[in-house]
Design a protein around this motif. Structure first.
Motif, PDB file in Angstrom:
ATOM      1  N   VAL A 118       3.928   5.654  -5.735  1.00 44.89           N
ATOM      2  CA  VAL A 118       3.840   5.677  -7.195  1.00 44.89           C
ATOM      3  C   VAL A 118       2.767   6.659  -7.650  1.00 44.89           C
ATOM      4  N   ASN A 119       1.612   6.626  -6.991  1.00 44.67           N
ATOM      5  CA  ASN A 119       0.522   7.535  -7.358  1.00 44.67           C
ATOM      6  C   ASN A 119       0.904   8.991  -7.121  1.00 44.67           C
ATOM      7  N   THR A 120       1.617   9.239  -6.025  1.00 45.20           N
ATOM      8  CA  THR A 120       2.057  10.602  -5.721  1.00 45.20           C
ATOM      9  C   THR A 120       3.030  11.099  -6.777  1.00 45.20           C
ATOM     10  N   ALA A 121       3.977  10.234  -7.154  1.00 43.71           N
ATOM     11  CA  ALA A 121       4.957  10.609  -8.180  1.00 43.71           C
ATOM     12  C   ALA A 121       4.276  10.858  -9.521  1.00 43.71           C
ATOM     13  N   SER A 122       3.281  10.024  -9.835  1.00 46.05           N
ATOM     14  CA  SER A 122       2.554  10.179 -11.095  1.00 46.05           C
ATOM     15  C   SER A 122       1.787  11.494 -11.137  1.00 46.05           C
ATOM     16  N   ASN A 123       1.156  11.843 -10.024  1.00 42.87           N
ATOM     17  CA  ASN A 123       0.402  13.098  -9.962  1.00 42.87           C
ATOM     18  C   ASN A 123       1.320  14.307 -10.105  1.00 42.87           C
ATOM     19  N   LYS A 124       2.496  14.222  -9.486  1.00 43.42           N
ATOM     20  CA  LYS A 124       3.450  15.320  -9.599  1.00 43.42           C
ATOM     21  C   LYS A 124       3.927  15.481 -11.038  1.00 43.42           C
ATOM     22  N   SER A 125       4.146  14.356 -11.715  1.00 43.35           N
ATOM     23  CA  SER A 125       4.590  14.401 -13.114  1.00 43.35           C
ATOM     24  C   SER A 125       3.538  15.051 -13.997  1.00 43.35           C
ATOM     25  N   GLN A 126       2.274  14.732 -13.741  1.00 43.07           N
ATOM     26  CA  GLN A 126       1.192  15.318 -14.529  1.00 43.07           C
ATOM     27  C   GLN A 126       1.103  16.821 -14.318  1.00 43.07           C
ATOM     28  N   LEU A 127       1.332  17.263 -13.080  1.00 41.00           N
ATOM     29  CA  LEU A 127       1.305  18.700 -12.796  1.00 41.00           C
ATOM     30  C   LEU A 127       2.434  19.424 -13.515  1.00 41.00           C
ATOM     31  N   VAL A 128       3.608  18.788 -13.558  1.00 37.81           N
ATOM     32  CA  VAL A 128       4.751  19.391 -14.247  1.00 37.81           C
ATOM     33  C   VAL A 128       4.460  19.531 -15.734  1.00 37.81           C
ATOM     34  N   VAL A 129       3.870  18.493 -16.318  1.00 36.54           N
ATOM     35  CA  VAL A 129       3.544  18.522 -17.744  1.00 36.54           C
ATOM     36  C   VAL A 129       2.530  19.618 -18.042  1.00 36.54           C
ATOM     37  N   GLN A 130       1.529  19.757 -17.174  1.00 37.65           N
ATOM     38  CA  GLN A 130       0.481  20.760 -17.389  1.00 37.65           C
ATOM     39  C   GLN A 130       1.017  22.180 -17.298  1.00 37.65           C
TER      40      GLN A 130
ATOM     41  N   ALA B  60       0.832  -1.204   0.000  1.00 38.53           N
ATOM     42  CA  ALA B  60       0.000   0.000   0.000  1.00 38.53           C
ATOM     43  C   ALA B  60       0.868   1.257   0.000  1.00 38.53           C
ATOM     44  N   TYR B  61       1.969   1.208   0.735  1.00 36.96           N
ATOM     45  CA  TYR B  61       2.877   2.355   0.798  1.00 36.96           C
ATOM     46  C   TYR B  61       3.509   2.627  -0.562  1.00 36.96           C
TER      47      TYR B  61
END
Length: 249
Positions: free
Chosen positions: A236-248, A230-231
């Motif tokens: 992974v989800n946190t890193a993915s969300n950060k990557s999406q914010l950077v792209v946007q 779970a950790y």
């Protein structure tokens, strides 16, 4: 600008009738009322069979006997003292629990003798359990909630189990999160499990140093694996969300 009909503060024309703060407060109140109504409906459903008044308990037709390995039918071990029985009505137990229903509507020993032995439970817990079957009410602390949840699961009293789980969920903290997680896992309490796991994941660095965590590693390493899975998923989800914010941006 217009005035809010609730607090009389001014708000923008885009907001219909109330300011944002009052709207959010009203929404929270509405959700709380819905939960209270749902709880009341659930309680009414649980108590659909009229219960005999508690002052008629001397006229009951069934005894529930707290029972442990320290006390058996023939011997009292290590100074243990038998607990008094708790009186009840068969009709009430049958209507509240499918397990009691199976016992008492068939030619089982409990039905013939009029006595049901309840293993590994104290008199106070059993008395509270029976009281809940009659009233759908009980005074809880953390120990009582834990014991009653176990008893409710054993006898499939879903309403009581849910009630105890909700109480225990409200009491989860960093001090008891690991033990609560293990308990919830053992007794199939998903909301309690989710709450405890979330708190563990929020405090992984601190909680993994605690004695309870080390004990869990020894006793049930599968749960430790589940925690780390779970950790990692959260990371992974946190890193993915950060990557999406950077792209946007």
């Amino acid at each position: 600008m217009m005035k809010c009909i609730s607090c009389k503060e001014r708000y923008g024309e885009a907001e219909a009738g109330t300011c944002k703060e009052c709207y959010e407060e009203a929404s929270e109140t509405e959700e709380e009322l819905k939960r209270e109504i749902d709880d009341l409906k659930s309680k009414i459903s649980f108590l659909r069979l009229p219960s005999p008044p508690l002052n008629l308990l001397p006229f009951t037709d069934l005894l529930l006997l707290p029972y442990s390995d320290d006390v058996d039918d023939h011997h009292i071990h290590d100074g243990a003292v038998p607990s008094p029985a708790v009186r009840a009505h068969k009709a009430v137990l049958i209507s509240r629990s499918p397990v009691f229903k199976a016992m008492l509507e068939n030619e089982m020993e409990e039905s013939r003798s009029g006595t049901i032995k309840i293993a590994d439970v104290s008199y106070d817990v059993l008395r509270s359990f029976v009281h809940y079957l009659y009233t759908a009410e009980v005074l809880l602390d953390e120990r009582m909630a834990c014991d009653l949840l176990v008893l409710a699961e054993k006898y499939q009293v879903k309403h009581l189990k849910s009630y105890c789980e909700k109480f225990m969920t409200s009491k989860v903290n960093s001090e008891n999160a690991i033990m609560t997680f293990a308990f919830a896992h053992q007794h199939n309490a998903p909301h309690l499990l989710e709450s405890a796991l979330s708190l563990i994941l929020d405090n992984m660095d601190k909680l993994t140093e605690r004695d309870e965590y080390k004990e869990l590693v020894e006793k049930d390493p599968r749960l430790v694996v589940e925690i780390y899975e779970a950790y990692l998923t959260r990371q992974v989800n946190t890193a993915s969300n950060k990557s999406q914010l950077v792209v946007q941006t």
